[in-house]
Design an enzyme around this catalytic site. Sequence first.
Site, PDB file in Angstrom:
ATOM      1  N   ARG A  35     -11.313   4.449 -19.543  1.00 19.87           N
ATOM      2  CA  ARG A  35     -10.149   3.571 -19.552  1.00 19.87           C
ATOM      3  C   ARG A  35      -9.186   3.887 -18.416  1.00 19.87           C
ATOM      4  O   ARG A  35      -8.647   2.982 -17.772  1.00 19.87           O
ATOM      5  CB  ARG A  35      -9.445   3.656 -20.907  1.00 19.87           C
ATOM      6  CG  ARG A  35      -8.129   2.877 -21.023  1.00 19.87           C
ATOM      7  CD  ARG A  35      -8.156   1.494 -20.395  1.00 19.87           C
ATOM      8  NE  ARG A  35      -9.270   0.671 -20.854  1.00 19.87           N
ATOM      9  CZ  ARG A  35      -9.682  -0.427 -20.234  1.00 19.87           C
ATOM     10  NH1 ARG A  35      -9.084  -0.827 -19.108  1.00 19.87           N
ATOM     11  NH2 ARG A  35     -10.703  -1.121 -20.715  1.00 19.87           N
ATOM     12  N   LYS A  67       9.710  -3.428  -5.118  1.00 19.67           N
ATOM     13  CA  LYS A  67       9.569  -3.872  -6.511  1.00 19.67           C
ATOM     14  C   LYS A  67       8.192  -3.477  -7.024  1.00 19.67           C
ATOM     15  O   LYS A  67       7.310  -4.297  -7.251  1.00 19.67           O
ATOM     16  CB  LYS A  67       9.793  -5.380  -6.608  1.00 19.67           C
ATOM     17  CG  LYS A  67      11.208  -5.793  -6.229  1.00 19.67           C
ATOM     18  CD  LYS A  67      11.380  -7.302  -6.249  1.00 19.67           C
ATOM     19  CE  LYS A  67      12.793  -7.702  -5.824  1.00 19.67           C
ATOM     20  NZ  LYS A  67      12.968  -9.169  -5.762  1.00 19.67           N
ATOM     21  N   LYS A 114      22.156  -4.716   2.642  1.00 23.66           N
ATOM     22  CA  LYS A 114      22.124  -5.886   1.757  1.00 23.66           C
ATOM     23  C   LYS A 114      23.532  -6.463   1.623  1.00 23.66           C
ATOM     24  O   LYS A 114      24.510  -5.918   2.130  1.00 23.66           O
ATOM     25  CB  LYS A 114      21.576  -5.468   0.387  1.00 23.66           C
ATOM     26  CG  LYS A 114      20.227  -4.759   0.447  1.00 23.66           C
ATOM     27  CD  LYS A 114      19.083  -5.722   0.577  1.00 23.66           C
ATOM     28  CE  LYS A 114      18.767  -6.366  -0.743  1.00 23.66           C
ATOM     29  NZ  LYS A 114      17.589  -7.264  -0.666  1.00 23.66           N
ATOM     30  N   GLU A 123      20.612  -8.169   5.846  1.00 23.14           N
ATOM     31  CA  GLU A 123      20.353  -9.399   5.107  1.00 23.14           C
ATOM     32  C   GLU A 123      21.456 -10.426   5.353  1.00 23.14           C
ATOM     33  O   GLU A 123      22.639 -10.091   5.325  1.00 23.14           O
ATOM     34  CB  GLU A 123      20.266  -9.079   3.614  1.00 23.14           C
ATOM     35  CG  GLU A 123      20.112 -10.272   2.694  1.00 23.14           C
ATOM     36  CD  GLU A 123      20.184  -9.854   1.235  1.00 23.14           C
ATOM     37  OE1 GLU A 123      19.170  -9.369   0.708  1.00 23.14           O
ATOM     38  OE2 GLU A 123      21.263 -10.000   0.627  1.00 23.14           O
ATOM     39  N   ASP A 158      17.563 -14.482   3.671  1.00 26.51           N
ATOM     40  CA  ASP A 158      17.413 -14.450   2.217  1.00 26.51           C
ATOM     41  C   ASP A 158      17.508 -15.842   1.601  1.00 26.51           C
ATOM     42  O   ASP A 158      18.518 -16.538   1.744  1.00 26.51           O
ATOM     43  CB  ASP A 158      18.491 -13.544   1.605  1.00 26.51           C
ATOM     44  CG  ASP A 158      18.283 -13.320   0.119  1.00 26.51           C
ATOM     45  OD1 ASP A 158      17.137 -13.102  -0.292  1.00 26.51           O
ATOM     46  OD2 ASP A 158      19.286 -13.369  -0.623  1.00 26.51           O
TER      47      ASP A 158
END
Length: 292
Positions: A111, A146, A178, A208, A230
């Site tokens: 597994r 992510k 950002k 960004e 963005d």
Amino acid sequence: MTTLASLLHPDAFLSPLAIEEAVQRALDEDLGRAGDVTSVATIPETTMAHAIMVARQAGVIAGLPLAVAIFQKLSPDINIHAHARDGATVAAGVNVLTISGPARAVLAGERTALNFVGRLSGVATLTSDYVRHTAGTNMRICCTRKTTPGLRALEKYAVRCGGGFNHRFGLDDAILIKDNHIAVAGGIKPVLERARAHIGHLVKIEIEVDTLSQLREVLDTGLADVVLLDNMDIATLTEAVALAKGRVVLEASGGVTQGSIAQIAATGVDYASSGALTHSAPNFDVALDIDA
């Protein structure tokens, strides 16, 4: 004899230390304190098994070195023959590994090995589909941060197996400013000036922007290397490319899907990044069949 190095994608790096750490953590999670009590209770210690790992669907394989490391860690007497290597495109029904050795070890590792190969092959297969939609353009498709906690190096490696490219691995290998950084620092020019004054000559700065007016402001400073566009629509991305005139590298982000990637690539941006490559990749269907 099959070695881990012979199974790795030839153009992608995955540290042996990352493999060892991931395999040990996963086996500790599954075997716990008492091991595979089912196999110990039902299979005599001297029983041998011959198993085949088979792809149940078509796609791109990744994660085979981890599967091999799992079985080899569980028993030094296991022999493995590989029929493919990471990055290979396989058809449904194709055998990818043959595993022979002590049955208890084969069953105990089944597994965990399938979990790694299924997860990473899913990422590689989805990435390859995105890449296919960019054919005929110079744009590269990239992953993001992510990722599944604890599996970032593995998932980013799987993106490379699928023909994609890696964005930064963490907060420590590039500056990406950002919208929240801009807000706290007091604006585009101040944040870029501080970043440029702080970094060494080998570190890139990406910032960004949400609008073309912000892009113009960035271009006027001359302080950024890369601009992340963005959530811009196709018309705005096209205008951004014309506005930049090659002065900075342009990366599209937000709304980068299998349905939109071809149009995004056609705008002329240099990169497109998609978190979906890692956070939304379907599991690849792979199984381990015992040959009685």
